[in-house]
Write a protein that holds these residues in place. Structure first.
Motif, mmCIF file in Angstrom:
data_model
loop_
_atom_site.group_PDB
_atom_site.id
_atom_site.type_symbol
_atom_site.label_atom_id
_atom_site.label_comp_id
_atom_site.label_asym_id
_atom_site.label_seq_id
_atom_site.Cartn_x
_atom_site.Cartn_y
_atom_site.Cartn_z
ATOM 1 N N ASN A 49 -0.626 1.236 7.133
ATOM 2 C CA ASN A 49 -0.912 2.494 6.534
ATOM 3 C C ASN A 49 -2.026 2.681 5.568
ATOM 4 O O ASN A 49 -2.259 3.460 5.013
ATOM 5 N N GLY A 50 -2.605 1.637 5.440
ATOM 6 C CA GLY A 50 -3.946 1.520 4.574
ATOM 7 C C GLY A 50 -3.710 1.495 3.149
ATOM 8 O O GLY A 50 -4.680 1.647 2.212
ATOM 9 N N GLN A 51 -2.501 0.927 2.407
ATOM 10 C CA GLN A 51 -2.361 0.936 1.314
ATOM 11 C C GLN A 51 -2.740 -0.560 0.765
ATOM 12 O O GLN A 51 -2.555 -1.467 1.684
ATOM 13 N N ARG A 52 -2.842 -0.747 -0.493
ATOM 14 C CA ARG A 52 -3.401 -2.391 -1.117
ATOM 15 C C ARG A 52 -1.967 -2.837 -1.006
ATOM 16 O O ARG A 52 -0.737 -2.460 -1.497
ATOM 17 N N LEU A 53 -2.187 -4.152 -0.675
ATOM 18 C CA LEU A 53 -0.820 -5.259 -0.826
ATOM 19 C C LEU A 53 -1.247 -6.203 -2.041
ATOM 20 O O LEU A 53 -2.501 -6.674 -1.978
ATOM 21 N N GLU A 79 9.096 -5.154 -11.301
ATOM 22 C CA GLU A 79 8.273 -3.982 -11.049
ATOM 23 C C GLU A 79 7.020 -3.990 -11.615
ATOM 24 O O GLU A 79 6.966 -4.552 -12.559
ATOM 25 N N ILE A 80 6.058 -3.168 -11.170
ATOM 26 C CA ILE A 80 4.907 -2.866 -11.697
ATOM 27 C C ILE A 80 4.663 -1.188 -11.848
ATOM 28 O O ILE A 80 5.529 -0.624 -10.996
ATOM 29 N N LYS A 81 3.814 -0.989 -12.754
ATOM 30 C CA LYS A 81 3.784 0.498 -12.860
ATOM 31 C C LYS A 81 2.213 0.694 -13.118
ATOM 32 O O LYS A 81 1.410 -0.161 -13.445
ATOM 33 N N ASP A 82 1.810 2.132 -12.291
ATOM 34 C CA ASP A 82 0.408 2.186 -12.580
ATOM 35 C C ASP A 82 0.297 3.103 -13.668
ATOM 36 O O ASP A 82 1.313 3.641 -14.605
ATOM 37 N N GLU A 87 6.433 3.865 -10.340
ATOM 38 C CA GLU A 87 6.952 2.358 -10.406
ATOM 39 C C GLU A 87 6.767 1.867 -9.145
ATOM 40 O O GLU A 87 6.962 2.720 -8.046
ATOM 41 N N TYR A 88 6.456 0.476 -8.774
ATOM 42 C CA TYR A 88 6.634 -0.158 -7.550
ATOM 43 C C TYR A 88 7.385 -1.202 -7.361
ATOM 44 O O TYR A 88 7.280 -2.049 -8.534
ATOM 45 N N GLY A 135 5.938 -9.179 -3.744
ATOM 46 C CA GLY A 135 4.870 -8.484 -3.047
ATOM 47 C C GLY A 135 4.850 -7.053 -3.234
ATOM 48 O O GLY A 135 6.052 -6.475 -3.262
ATOM 49 N N TYR A 136 3.881 -6.456 -3.401
ATOM 50 C CA TYR A 136 4.029 -4.759 -3.586
ATOM 51 C C TYR A 136 2.926 -4.172 -2.748
ATOM 52 O O TYR A 136 1.806 -4.513 -2.549
ATOM 53 N N GLU A 137 3.201 -2.842 -2.467
ATOM 54 C CA GLU A 137 2.700 -2.181 -1.731
ATOM 55 C C GLU A 137 2.229 -0.601 -2.437
ATOM 56 O O GLU A 137 2.932 -0.187 -2.796
ATOM 57 N N VAL A 138 1.000 -0.699 -2.976
ATOM 58 C CA VAL A 138 0.481 0.274 -3.673
ATOM 59 C C VAL A 138 -0.690 1.225 -3.186
ATOM 60 O O VAL A 138 -1.373 0.626 -2.409
ATOM 61 N N PRO A 139 -0.735 2.550 -3.493
ATOM 62 C CA PRO A 139 -1.938 3.102 -3.000
ATOM 63 C C PRO A 139 -3.412 2.614 -3.521
ATOM 64 O O PRO A 139 -3.318 2.013 -4.326
ATOM 65 N N ASN A 140 -4.219 2.790 -2.650
ATOM 66 C CA ASN A 140 -5.646 2.301 -3.051
ATOM 67 C C ASN A 140 -6.261 2.492 -4.323
ATOM 68 O O ASN A 140 -6.794 1.837 -4.902
ATOM 69 N N ASP A 141 -6.128 3.766 -4.902
ATOM 70 C CA ASP A 141 -6.658 4.242 -5.988
ATOM 71 C C ASP A 141 -5.835 4.071 -7.106
ATOM 72 O O ASP A 141 -6.314 4.400 -8.413
ATOM 73 N N VAL A 142 -4.807 3.364 -7.310
ATOM 74 C CA VAL A 142 -4.007 3.156 -8.586
ATOM 75 C C VAL A 142 -4.732 2.056 -9.473
ATOM 76 O O VAL A 142 -4.883 1.087 -8.703
ATOM 77 N N GLN A 143 -4.281 2.110 -10.572
ATOM 78 C CA GLN A 143 -4.722 1.087 -11.661
ATOM 79 C C GLN A 143 -3.143 0.533 -12.178
ATOM 80 O O GLN A 143 -2.427 1.331 -12.677
ATOM 81 N N ILE A 144 -2.889 -0.477 -11.901
ATOM 82 C CA ILE A 144 -1.565 -1.159 -12.003
ATOM 83 C C ILE A 144 -1.948 -1.653 -13.749
ATOM 84 O O ILE A 144 -2.822 -2.554 -14.223
#
Length: 159
Positions: A49-53, A79-82, A87-88, A135-144
């Motif tokens: 679906n086009g998100q960053r892995l 977890e990680i947070k932007d 939270e992811y 492994g995480y799937e995050v939106p492309n524009d987020v900064q972790i």
């Protein structure tokens, strides 16, 4: 002779930088039972679906004097947070992200024993395990910006 000294100096510097990078820690959380270190978040491509892995290389260390159910108490809650506080979680999907990443990128080698131990129910005292763990799937524009164990409310900023 001068060229030999310059060569030796450059070789020593290169080996030192390489060893340093391998052991660098960009985030660490701990309590009286464990130390959990994040060494790197590796860009692992795009999801369908086009998100960053992202794949996280992590060391878990039991600093206590007793066995710990590491999977249930810690690993499943890493977890990680932007920047916005979203939270992811890795979870089962994250295991698939790690597996797919390692299959496509053979230069990365998984320590399968460490990986299994990190999700196990009997992580021995005074033991360390380092692997490509989450492994995480995050939106492309987020900064972790944060790393932690949600269940234990252990959070820290990523350097």
């Amino acid at each position: 002779m001068k060229n030999l000294l310059v060569y030796f100096f450059l070789l020593t510097l290169t080996l030192n930088i390489s060893a340093q990078k391998k052991n660098d820690v960009i985030a660490e959380v701990s309590n009286d039972e464990v130390k959990i270190k994040l060494h790197q978040l590796i860009e692992a491509g795009q999801s369908d679906n086009g998100q960053r892995l992202l794949v996280a290389e992590i060391t878990i260390e039991n600093i206590s004097g007793k066995d710990i159910n590491m999977g249930a108490e810690y690993t499943m809650s890493i977890e990680i947070k932007d920047k916005k506080g979203n939270e992811y979680r890795s979870g089962l999907k994250g295991a698939g992200i790690v597996s797919s990443f390692l299959a496509k990128n053979t230069k990365y080698k998984q320590d399968q024993k460490a990986y299994n131990l990190s999700f196990g129910d009997k992580f021995p005292p005074k033991t360390k395990a380092r692997s490509y763990l989450c492994g995480y799937e995050v939106p492309n524009d987020v900064q972790i910006v944060q790393f932690g164990v949600k269940k234990k409310n252990l959070w820290t900023v990523i350097k």
